[in-house]
Design a protein around this motif. Structure first.
Motif, PDB file in Angstrom:
ATOM      1  N   ALA A 337       0.817  -1.204   0.000  1.00 17.80           N
ATOM      2  CA  ALA A 337       0.000   0.000   0.000  1.00 17.80           C
ATOM      3  C   ALA A 337       0.854   1.258   0.000  1.00 17.80           C
ATOM      4  O   ALA A 337       0.579   2.210  -0.747  1.00 17.80           O
ATOM      5  N   SER A 338       1.890   1.294   0.814  1.00 16.08           N
ATOM      6  CA  SER A 338       2.730   2.491   0.869  1.00 16.08           C
ATOM      7  C   SER A 338       3.492   2.687  -0.429  1.00 16.08           C
ATOM      8  O   SER A 338       3.671   3.813  -0.905  1.00 16.08           O
ATOM      9  N   ALA A 396      -0.935  -4.962  -9.069  1.00 20.17           N
ATOM     10  CA  ALA A 396      -2.347  -5.275  -9.318  1.00 20.17           C
ATOM     11  C   ALA A 396      -2.485  -6.645  -9.968  1.00 20.17           C
ATOM     12  O   ALA A 396      -3.419  -7.401  -9.671  1.00 20.17           O
ATOM     13  N   GLY A 397      -1.547  -6.986 -10.848  1.00 18.63           N
ATOM     14  CA  GLY A 397      -1.585  -8.302 -11.477  1.00 18.63           C
ATOM     15  C   GLY A 397      -1.413  -9.421 -10.469  1.00 18.63           C
ATOM     16  O   GLY A 397      -2.096 -10.447 -10.536  1.00 18.63           O
ATOM     17  N   GLY A 403      -6.916 -13.528  -6.663  1.00 18.16           N
ATOM     18  CA  GLY A 403      -8.295 -13.308  -6.256  1.00 18.16           C
ATOM     19  C   GLY A 403      -8.457 -12.397  -5.065  1.00 18.16           C
ATOM     20  O   GLY A 403      -9.535 -12.344  -4.459  1.00 18.16           O
ATOM     21  N   TYR A 404      -7.432 -11.615  -4.715  1.00 17.23           N
ATOM     22  CA  TYR A 404      -7.481 -10.831  -3.483  1.00 17.23           C
ATOM     23  C   TYR A 404      -8.247  -9.519  -3.630  1.00 17.23           C
ATOM     24  O   TYR A 404      -8.786  -9.010  -2.656  1.00 17.23           O
ATOM     25  N   LEU A 405      -8.296  -8.962  -4.836  1.00 14.91           N
ATOM     26  CA  LEU A 405      -9.025  -7.703  -4.993  1.00 14.91           C
ATOM     27  C   LEU A 405     -10.529  -7.905  -4.864  1.00 14.91           C
ATOM     28  O   LEU A 405     -11.262  -6.957  -4.579  1.00 14.91           O
ATOM     29  N   MET A 412      -6.686  -0.686  -2.804  1.00 18.76           N
ATOM     30  CA  MET A 412      -5.893  -0.472  -4.021  1.00 18.76           C
ATOM     31  C   MET A 412      -6.721   0.108  -5.163  1.00 18.76           C
ATOM     32  O   MET A 412      -6.233   0.237  -6.288  1.00 18.76           O
ATOM     33  N   HIS A 413      -7.956   0.480  -4.903  1.00 20.64           N
ATOM     34  CA  HIS A 413      -8.862   0.925  -5.962  1.00 20.64           C
ATOM     35  C   HIS A 413      -8.326   2.163  -6.678  1.00 20.64           C
ATOM     36  O   HIS A 413      -8.215   2.188  -7.911  1.00 20.64           O
ATOM     37  N   VAL A 414      -7.993   3.190  -5.923  1.00 19.70           N
ATOM     38  CA  VAL A 414      -7.519   4.439  -6.529  1.00 19.70           C
ATOM     39  C   VAL A 414      -6.219   4.208  -7.288  1.00 19.70           C
ATOM     40  O   VAL A 414      -6.021   4.748  -8.391  1.00 19.70           O
TER      41      VAL A 414
END
Length: 543
Positions: A337-338, A396-397, A403-405, A412-414
């Motif tokens: 995330a960071s 993101a890949g 299947g985590y998203l 991680m949407h933005v």
């Protein structure tokens, strides 16, 4: 009249709009079991990213669990219960919700209804108007629950974050001396009695930092002025108590999970980046810049600030270059995330330059004396933005292939949107990872599906020769030529997404994918263990 299921003469149930199994909600026992399932899903999935509640206290005060202990505490706030249940419907794989999703788009009408009702209940109980710690928590949980599309008229985008921020300011939480006082007297400097319960103290400190960081980052993402200024608070600590550096043994326990992030520097790094984001918003999103362009001095300041943050913090809080080590859950998710949040800042700076231009160049009949320096900084912004977008697309890949998203509450949407749009404007095929990530997000956030389709259209238009660039076109490399969006690379044996609901805790004990069947091994990650079930209160949740 015949009341058996699927009979033509069956009495119509008021719950039928929510799927073929929704009529079971007529029975009180089933409703209680269903509610418990949603609560457990919340704590398994959402609480790991937004740890604002105490799971044991919540379950006991809810009073539905067979093992709940009698509690003399006041009942849970109705809006808090409604919000937790609504979160559960986003991710639960309960048979009722699976049946409800069997419709075009795969969206659950029950989930949509509970989200709207949670928001309506919070409004009717004046959660947004009356300052209290409980109302702060509810507001922070509602904000990421609803639509993340800022143009959605029913989303109230940013409304609940603003409410939480104003509540905290009215409670006096921004002042160190006030933070030490009891909640009832939190506004009064003369009342310095420490909060006796460390859990409550930790909650208010964590809520403050979550709000502070979210306000800063959201202002940069959505081009608005932040509510808070650097001068609005003087808190210089991030946890409820001092961080212990003792070894982990029976007599000298090591730092708690919450303290671990402070010890590793995540809070300090996030706060530093948030200050930069806040200043970017105040300097870039104003009418003078829109009409005249970004002053070169302002551009140089932010370019240097981001570079300095990278040199000081990224190696310790971002995804490491060497993936051979083993991370625990806290380090893994916090680093991803960071890392993504930092790289998004370069993309935001690039977009501002492309939209507004540089003041010294806009309308100038001749190049300024420092044109070579200006061009060098512009190219640096392009290089950093492209590097960051490719890095986010890679992450993101990995997340999508595992299947985590599908189970991510918009952390991680933005990043997927910002990086994917940037890559699409350049005609880069790596946009496929961001599109696939948004498509997976659409299981729980309906608007992400439309965002993925728009991103695909933009990419194909650019590959067909259309230009989406303005002031930065001369220094930005683009790829042209007809080409459809490639399929995202999949692992050889993609693992199924961890189940949510039914078999509570099954997500927590899932084995990490191996090198042969998943990409997480590239990062040296392992999944969350039962001991990690209550994660630290991390800044990552509102990136």
């Amino acid at each position: 009249m015949d009341g058996t299921p699927f009979s033509l003469n069956r009495l119509k149930s008021p719950y039928d709009a929510w799927g073929e199994l929704a009529s079971k909600l007529e029975h009180e026992t089933f409703r209680a079991e269903f509610a418990l399932d949603l609560v457990e899903v919340f704590f398994q999935i959402v609480h790991t990213r937004l740890p604002l509640l105490n799971p044991e206290q919540f379950r006991n005060r809810l009073g539905l669990h067979p093992s709940s202990l009698p509690s003399n505490e006041r009942p849970l706030h109705p809006a808090l219960v409604a919000t937790v249940l609504a979160w559960g419907t986003k991710f639960s794989e309960h048979d009722l919700l699976v049946a409800d999703r069997k419709r075009p788009g795969g969206q659950s009408f029950l989930a949509k209804t509970l989200i709207d009702r949670a928001r309506d209940l919070a409004e009717s109980l004046r959660v947004h108007r009356i300052p209290s710690t409980e109302h702060v928590v509810i507001s922070l949980l509602i904000e990421p629950l609803q639509s993340q599309n800022p143009d959605d008229q029913n989303g109230y985008h940013g409304f609940w974050l603003t409410s939480a921020t104003r509540h905290l300011l009215q409670l006096g939480v921004s002042h160190t001396v006030m933070l030490a006082s009891s909640e009832a007297m939190i506004n009064h400097k003369s009342k310095l009695a420490d909060i006796q319960d460390p859990e409550n103290r930790g909650t208010i400190i964590f809520a403050w930092w979550m709000t502070c960081l979210c306000d800063a980052y959201a202002s940069a993402y959505y081009r608005r002025k932040p509510i808070l200024d650097d001068e609005d608070y003087d808190i210089d600590f991030y946890t409820a108590g001092p961080v212990s550096e003792e070894g982990i043994d029976g007599q000298n326990p090591g730092p708690s999970p919450r303290e671990q992030l402070e010890f590793l520097g995540y809070y300090r790094a996030a706060h530093s980046l948030a200050r930069t984001a806040r200043q970017m918003s105040r300097q870039l999103w104003k009418p003078a810049v829109d009409s005249d362009g970004v002053p070169f001095e302002t551009l140089l300041t932010f370019s240097n600030s981001l570079s300095e943050w990278r040199d000081e913090y990224l190696s310790s809080v971002g995804v490491p270059a060497n993936y051979s080590g083993t991370w625990d859950f806290v380090s893994a998710v916090s680093s991803c995330a960071s890392d993504a949040t930092y790289h998004v800042m370069w993309i935001i700076l690039y977009n501002a330059l492309d939209d507004f231009g540089i003041r010294e160049l806009n309308g100038s009949p001749s190049p300024p004396p420092n044109i070579s320096q200006i061009d060098a900084v512009k190219r640096k912004v392009v290089d950093e933005s492209l590097h960051g977008a490719l890095r986010i697309a890679g992450l993101a890949g990995v997340l999508t292939s595992n299947g985590y998203l599908r189970l991510d509450p918009a952390v991680m949407h933005v990043s997927c949107i910002q990086a994917g749009t940037f890559l699409a404007r350049l005609g880069r095929p790596e946009v496929a990872n961001c599109i696939a990530g948004l498509e997976q997000y659409s299981y729980s956030y309906e608007e992400a599906g439309e965002q993925a389709r728009e991103m695909r259209k933009l990419y194909e238009a650019v590959r067909n020769g259309e230009s989406e660039l303005n002031h930065m076109e001369s220094v930005t490399p683009r790829m042209v030529g007809p080409q459809s969006v490639p399929q995202m690379d999949q692992p050889q044996q993609p693992p199924e997404a961890p189940p949510a609901g039914h078999g509570h805790g099954s997500m927590m004990t899932q084995e990490a994918p191996s090198q042969a069947n998943g990409n997480w091994s590239l990062f040296g990650l392992r999944t969350m263990s039962e001991a990690d079930a209550t994660p630290p209160r991390s800044w990552l949740a509102f990136n």
